[in-house]
Design a protein around this motif. Structure first.
Motif, PDB file in Angstrom:
ATOM      1  N   GLU A 165       0.831  -1.204   0.000  1.00 57.50           N
ATOM      2  CA  GLU A 165       0.000   0.000   0.000  1.00 57.50           C
ATOM      3  C   GLU A 165       0.864   1.253   0.000  1.00 57.50           C
ATOM      4  OE1 GLU A 165      -2.489  -0.455   3.388  1.00 57.50           O
ATOM      5  OE2 GLU A 165      -4.072  -1.524   2.300  1.00 57.50           O
ATOM      6  N   ILE A 176       2.314   1.636  -3.468  1.00 55.87           N
ATOM      7  CA  ILE A 176       1.280   2.139  -4.378  1.00 55.87           C
ATOM      8  C   ILE A 176       1.059   3.633  -4.158  1.00 55.87           C
ATOM      9  CG2 ILE A 176      -1.194   2.044  -4.909  1.00 55.87           C
ATOM     10  CD1 ILE A 176      -1.072  -0.959  -4.451  1.00 55.87           C
ATOM     11  N   GLU A 194       1.622   6.418  -6.954  1.00 53.60           N
ATOM     12  CA  GLU A 194       0.566   7.342  -7.362  1.00 53.60           C
ATOM     13  C   GLU A 194       1.053   8.791  -7.324  1.00 53.60           C
ATOM     14  OE1 GLU A 194      -3.501   4.919  -6.054  1.00 53.60           O
ATOM     15  OE2 GLU A 194      -2.513   6.264  -4.635  1.00 53.60           O
ATOM     16  N   LYS A 222      -1.341  -2.272  -8.715  1.00 49.92           N
ATOM     17  CA  LYS A 222      -2.640  -2.351  -8.041  1.00 49.92           C
ATOM     18  C   LYS A 222      -3.299  -3.703  -8.290  1.00 49.92           C
ATOM     19  CE  LYS A 222      -3.866   2.551  -7.878  1.00 49.92           C
ATOM     20  NZ  LYS A 222      -4.851   3.584  -8.283  1.00 49.92           N
TER      21      LYS A 222
END
Length: 237
Positions: free
Chosen positions: A37, A40, A44, A126
């Protein structure tokens, strides 16, 4: 050197075994998901920055193209008005913006390609995260089943089971011993009661005999007294 290497290998193996025994699958899987997470989230942010850079280069490229068109109109207008020097300056500026437009176009295309690749990588990351999240619960369930099975096997095959088995055998032997003692006690009580009954019967027979004997003696005594009285009366006559 061979001994030192073997000692190092043994040490590393021992440390790995300790670490492996300390690793809880549920805890480790949760930590891996948190790490993903975080990755990610950072990806992002990087994609967002790259997209912003792509937009910036596109705007600069489009602005340079507008300036090229503007200077082109100004060159033609200056020439039509006989302003050769002004037309010359406008043409030089047009060449500058053409160069800027070409450079910004290259930067925009490069940023656009990089942003596309980063979007694709982010989508893959993802997708992998969602797959791992689904697999996490399966692995945790399997780990729980394996942990329970291992515990049951330990109970069945371990010391605890043997101790319980020995304890049950000991209690069974004790119960059998108690039953045997109870049976012997019952037999002794029954024999004692039988003996007591026999003694009572014998004692009753003795009493009856003694009573009969006493009755007989008493009868004989009365008979003797009667006889004596009769003899006394006869002599007195």
């Amino acid at each position: 050197m061979g001994i030192i290497k073997r000692l190092r290998d043994l040490t590393v193996a021992s440390v790995n075994d300790v670490i492996d025994s300390m690793e809880d699958p549920a805890v480790m899987l949760t930590q891996y998901m948190r790490d993903m997470e975080s990755e990610i989230g950072r990806a992002e942010v990087a994609v967002a920055r790259q997209v912003a850079l792509e937009k910036k280069f596109r705007q600069q490229w489009e602005e340079a193209l507008r300036m090229v068109e503007k200077r082109e109109r100004q060159v033609n207008l200056a020439l039509s008005e006989g302003e050769d020097e002004l037309a010359r300056r406008a043409l030089i500026d047009k060449k500058y913006f053409e160069t800027r437009a070409s450079e910004n176009e290259a930067l925009y295309q490069s940023a656009r390609e990089a942003a596309g690749q980063m979007r694709e990588k982010l989508a893959q990351l993802k997708d992998e995260f969602y797959k791992m999240r689904a697999k996490k619960y399966t692995l945790m369930s399997r780990a729980q089943v394996a942990r329970t099975q291992k515990h049951l096997n330990h109970v069945i095959n371990g010391i605890g089971c043997e101790s319980a088995t020995r304890g049950f055998a000991r209690m069974e032997e004790k119960v059998m011993r108690m039953e045997a003692e109870a049976e012997l006690t019952g037999q002794w009580n029954q024999g004692f009661r039988s003996l007591h009954s026999s003694l009572d019967a014998l004692e009753a027979d003795d009493i009856d005999q003694e009573l009969a004997l006493r009755k007989e003696r008493l009868f004989d005594k009365k008979t003797d007294e009667t006889r004596q009285e009769e003899q006394g009366d006869h002599l007195s006559r």
